[in-house]
Design a protein around this motif. Structure first.
Motif, mmCIF file in Angstrom:
data_model
loop_
_atom_site.group_PDB
_atom_site.id
_atom_site.type_symbol
_atom_site.label_atom_id
_atom_site.label_comp_id
_atom_site.label_asym_id
_atom_site.label_seq_id
_atom_site.Cartn_x
_atom_site.Cartn_y
_atom_site.Cartn_z
ATOM 1 N N ILE A 6 0.844 -1.184 0.000
ATOM 2 C CA ILE A 6 0.000 0.000 0.000
ATOM 3 C C ILE A 6 0.885 1.242 0.000
ATOM 4 C CG2 ILE A 6 -1.765 1.252 1.301
ATOM 5 C CD1 ILE A 6 -2.390 -1.505 2.672
ATOM 6 N N LYS A 7 0.544 2.192 -0.839
ATOM 7 C CA LYS A 7 1.216 3.501 -0.810
ATOM 8 C C LYS A 7 0.283 4.448 -0.068
ATOM 9 C CE LYS A 7 4.587 3.264 -4.181
ATOM 10 N NZ LYS A 7 5.912 3.037 -3.702
ATOM 11 N N GLU A 8 0.805 5.076 0.966
ATOM 12 C CA GLU A 8 -0.013 5.971 1.777
ATOM 13 C C GLU A 8 0.839 7.157 2.200
ATOM 14 O OE1 GLU A 8 -1.733 5.435 6.128
ATOM 15 O OE2 GLU A 8 -2.691 4.059 4.722
ATOM 16 N N ASN A 9 0.467 8.348 1.772
ATOM 17 C CA ASN A 9 1.205 9.566 2.115
ATOM 18 C C ASN A 9 2.706 9.430 1.861
ATOM 19 O OD1 ASN A 9 -1.210 10.735 3.011
ATOM 20 N ND2 ASN A 9 -0.937 9.892 5.051
ATOM 21 N N ASN A 10 3.052 8.969 0.672
ATOM 22 C CA ASN A 10 4.452 8.788 0.268
ATOM 23 C C ASN A 10 5.206 7.734 1.075
ATOM 24 O OD1 ASN A 10 4.232 10.711 -1.774
ATOM 25 N ND2 ASN A 10 4.727 12.381 -0.361
ATOM 26 N N HIS A 11 4.491 6.869 1.768
ATOM 27 C CA HIS A 11 5.121 5.778 2.510
ATOM 28 C C HIS A 11 4.702 4.458 1.894
ATOM 29 C CE1 HIS A 11 6.537 8.478 5.580
ATOM 30 N NE2 HIS A 11 5.317 8.861 5.879
ATOM 31 N N ASP A 12 5.639 3.519 1.873
ATOM 32 C CA ASP A 12 5.335 2.161 1.432
ATOM 33 C C ASP A 12 4.994 1.332 2.655
ATOM 34 O OD1 ASP A 12 5.987 2.048 -1.514
ATOM 35 O OD2 ASP A 12 7.845 2.927 -0.734
ATOM 36 N N SER A 63 8.708 -9.199 -1.739
ATOM 37 C CA SER A 63 8.008 -7.926 -1.536
ATOM 38 C C SER A 63 8.948 -6.851 -1.005
ATOM 39 C CB SER A 63 6.836 -8.113 -0.573
ATOM 40 O OG SER A 63 5.873 -8.976 -1.123
ATOM 41 N N ILE A 64 9.779 -7.212 -0.046
ATOM 42 C CA ILE A 64 10.735 -6.254 0.512
ATOM 43 C C ILE A 64 11.784 -5.899 -0.543
ATOM 44 C CG2 ILE A 64 12.514 -5.875 2.266
ATOM 45 C CD1 ILE A 64 10.856 -7.727 4.124
ATOM 46 N N GLN A 65 12.266 -6.910 -1.259
ATOM 47 C CA GLN A 65 13.274 -6.690 -2.299
ATOM 48 C C GLN A 65 12.742 -5.748 -3.374
ATOM 49 O OE1 GLN A 65 16.453 -7.875 -2.269
ATOM 50 N NE2 GLN A 65 16.839 -6.676 -4.093
ATOM 51 N N GLN A 66 11.500 -5.932 -3.775
ATOM 52 C CA GLN A 66 10.903 -5.082 -4.803
ATOM 53 C C GLN A 66 10.873 -3.625 -4.353
ATOM 54 O OE1 GLN A 66 6.993 -6.273 -6.120
ATOM 55 N NE2 GLN A 66 6.704 -4.421 -7.322
ATOM 56 N N LEU A 67 10.438 -3.380 -3.113
ATOM 57 C CA LEU A 67 10.410 -2.008 -2.595
ATOM 58 C C LEU A 67 11.812 -1.420 -2.551
ATOM 59 C CD1 LEU A 67 7.797 -2.288 0.290
ATOM 60 C CD2 LEU A 67 7.514 -1.165 -1.928
ATOM 61 N N LEU A 124 7.367 0.485 5.885
ATOM 62 C CA LEU A 124 6.588 0.204 7.083
ATOM 63 C C LEU A 124 5.943 -1.166 6.905
ATOM 64 C CD1 LEU A 124 4.855 3.690 7.483
ATOM 65 C CD2 LEU A 124 6.930 2.875 8.595
ATOM 66 N N VAL A 125 6.100 -2.023 7.894
ATOM 67 C CA VAL A 125 5.535 -3.364 7.830
ATOM 68 C C VAL A 125 4.400 -3.445 8.848
ATOM 69 C CG1 VAL A 125 5.987 -5.835 8.058
ATOM 70 C CG2 VAL A 125 7.779 -4.316 7.155
ATOM 71 N N ASP A 126 3.176 -3.491 8.330
ATOM 72 C CA ASP A 126 1.997 -3.607 9.187
ATOM 73 C C ASP A 126 1.784 -5.082 9.493
ATOM 74 O OD1 ASP A 126 -0.500 -3.776 10.371
ATOM 75 O OD2 ASP A 126 -1.461 -2.374 8.984
ATOM 76 N N ALA A 127 2.164 -5.477 10.691
ATOM 77 C CA ALA A 127 2.083 -6.878 11.096
ATOM 78 C C ALA A 127 0.882 -7.145 11.994
ATOM 79 C CB ALA A 127 3.378 -7.267 11.802
ATOM 80 N N SER A 128 -0.091 -6.251 11.986
ATOM 81 C CA SER A 128 -1.251 -6.421 12.871
ATOM 82 C C SER A 128 -2.079 -7.654 12.518
ATOM 83 C CB SER A 128 -2.122 -5.159 12.871
ATOM 84 O OG SER A 128 -2.564 -4.863 11.566
ATOM 85 N N GLY A 129 -1.976 -8.124 11.268
ATOM 86 C CA GLY A 129 -2.705 -9.319 10.862
ATOM 87 C C GLY A 129 -1.849 -10.572 10.863
ATOM 88 N N LEU A 130 -0.621 -10.462 11.381
ATOM 89 C CA LEU A 130 0.305 -11.590 11.405
ATOM 90 C C LEU A 130 0.007 -12.470 12.618
ATOM 91 C CD1 LEU A 130 2.754 -12.663 9.819
ATOM 92 C CD2 LEU A 130 4.210 -11.381 11.380
#
Length: 112
Positions: free
Chosen positions: A7-13, A32-36, A45-51
């Motif tokens: 997700i791109k949000e306010n210039n953040h990945d 995914s990390i390599q691509q970014l 930023l890694v949103d791990a709330s669903g992990l």
């Protein structure tokens, strides 16, 4: 099973992780990390709330970027870890090596 959304949000990945990271799918996280990284992201930023679970293979993916990102001044911040997943990071001492925040707000505060 692991689902990753970029997700791109306010210039953040933001990488949104849902499910479990284990040996069978850790390569998806790595890709995914390599691509970014290849796209020139300086903040990931890694949103791990669903992990729900992370294996040593998943932890290894994050660890593999520590030195490279430090050298290139790329910030990777993991946030929203559930307590049982966070404890895995703590037990292994990874909370001292990685930038882990409780919430998205705290993560965003770090990159202002």
């Amino acid at each position: 099973m692991l689902e990753i959304k970029n997700i791109k949000e306010n210039n953040h990945d933001i990488l949104l992780l849902e499910g479990e990271v284990d040996a069978s799918n850790s390569v998806e996280l790595d890709s995914s990390i390599q691509q970014l990284s290849e796209e020139g992201a300086t903040v990931i930023l890694v949103d791990a709330s669903g992990l729900e679970y992370i294996s040593s293979a998943g932890l290894g993916v994050f660890m593999s970027y520590l030195e490279d990102f430090q050298e290139r001044n790329v910030k990777m911040i993991i946030f929203g870890l559930k307590e049982k997943v966070h404890q895995v990071f703590v037990i292994l001492g990874l909370d001292k090596l990685m930038n882990i925040k409780k919430s998205k707000e705290e993560a965003l505060e770090e990159v202002k």
